[in-house]
Design a protein around this motif. Sequence first.
Motif, short mmCIF file in Angstrom:
data_model
loop_
_atom_site.label_atom_id
_atom_site.label_comp_id
_atom_site.label_asym_id
_atom_site.label_seq_id
_atom_site.Cartn_x
_atom_site.Cartn_y
_atom_site.Cartn_z
N UNK A 25 -57.75 16.14 -0.18
CA UNK A 25 -57.17 14.81 -0.35
C UNK A 25 -58.26 13.76 -0.19
N UNK A 26 -58.33 12.81 -1.10
CA UNK A 26 -59.34 11.75 -1.00
C UNK A 26 -58.72 10.44 -0.51
N UNK A 27 -57.38 10.44 -0.40
CA UNK A 27 -56.66 9.28 0.13
C UNK A 27 -55.68 9.75 1.20
N UNK A 28 -55.45 8.91 2.19
CA UNK A 28 -54.56 9.29 3.29
C UNK A 28 -53.11 9.49 2.83
N UNK A 29 -52.71 8.85 1.74
CA UNK A 29 -51.31 8.95 1.30
C UNK A 29 -51.05 10.10 0.33
N UNK A 30 -52.02 10.97 0.13
CA UNK A 30 -51.84 12.13 -0.76
C UNK A 30 -51.81 13.39 0.09
N UNK A 31 -50.67 14.07 0.05
CA UNK A 31 -50.53 15.32 0.79
C UNK A 31 -50.81 16.48 -0.14
N UNK A 32 -51.58 17.45 0.33
CA UNK A 32 -51.85 18.66 -0.44
C UNK A 32 -50.67 19.60 -0.23
N UNK A 33 -49.82 19.68 -1.24
CA UNK A 33 -48.66 20.57 -1.21
C UNK A 33 -48.46 21.17 -2.59
N UNK A 34 -47.47 22.01 -2.74
CA UNK A 34 -47.28 22.70 -4.02
C UNK A 34 -47.10 21.74 -5.20
N UNK A 35 -46.22 20.72 -5.10
CA UNK A 35 -46.07 19.82 -6.26
C UNK A 35 -47.37 19.10 -6.63
N UNK A 36 -48.16 18.74 -5.63
CA UNK A 36 -49.43 18.06 -5.91
C UNK A 36 -50.42 19.01 -6.57
N UNK A 37 -50.56 20.20 -6.00
CA UNK A 37 -51.51 21.18 -6.53
C UNK A 37 -51.09 21.65 -7.93
N UNK A 38 -49.79 21.73 -8.18
CA UNK A 38 -49.29 22.19 -9.48
C UNK A 38 -49.72 21.25 -10.61
N UNK A 39 -50.04 20.01 -10.27
CA UNK A 39 -50.47 19.04 -11.29
C UNK A 39 -51.93 19.21 -11.69
N UNK A 40 -52.68 19.99 -10.92
CA UNK A 40 -54.11 20.19 -11.22
C UNK A 40 -54.23 21.20 -12.35
N UNK A 41 -54.87 20.82 -13.42
CA UNK A 41 -55.06 21.69 -14.57
C UNK A 41 -56.41 22.39 -14.44
N UNK A 42 -56.42 23.55 -13.77
CA UNK A 42 -57.67 24.27 -13.54
C UNK A 42 -58.32 24.67 -14.86
N UNK A 43 -57.52 25.11 -15.82
CA UNK A 43 -58.05 25.49 -17.13
C UNK A 43 -58.80 24.32 -17.76
#
Length: 158
Positions: A25-43
């Motif tokens: 997390x680069x901001x205090x208001x962003x929690x690393x959780x499944x919905x947040x991580x699911x938005x990351x397009x690793x491909x």
Amino acid sequence: MDTSLDVRYSADEGRYVIDAVTNRSVRANVEINYPTVAKVRMQGIVQVAAPNCIFLTLDDESDPFANWISVDALTSAKGRILPPAIAQVVVRRGSSGARMEAIELLYGAAALSSMPPARLIERELGIPHRTASAWIIEARKAGRLAGMNYNAGRPASD
């Protein structure tokens, strides 16, 4: 969120595979959780990074002084691998030698970064998808794509 990937080239699979993912997390208001991580397009991250990781040479590969250049450095215009003048030569009738070299380069760059090769060739050379597919078949028959594979629909993280 800041995402880092550890990626390695698998010669057996002919593509890059993801070994590890780190999210921070680069901001205090962003929690690393499944919905947040699911938005990351690793491909997508691998596809953007791969041109910086793929190096080519026209020299003898065993020469320690061979001049190696990244696929990214070959880019003559944003998002392009082949300069427009080279692309024009490749699509001309009767330029089969140059065409096969270009197809080999473009197919390899696309397959290594898990991008659809026909789509990249179509975009780079300004040709119809059907023509790009036919040239890929021709290059494979000529032995230019030995050991290079692209598996449609298969995520690079498998």
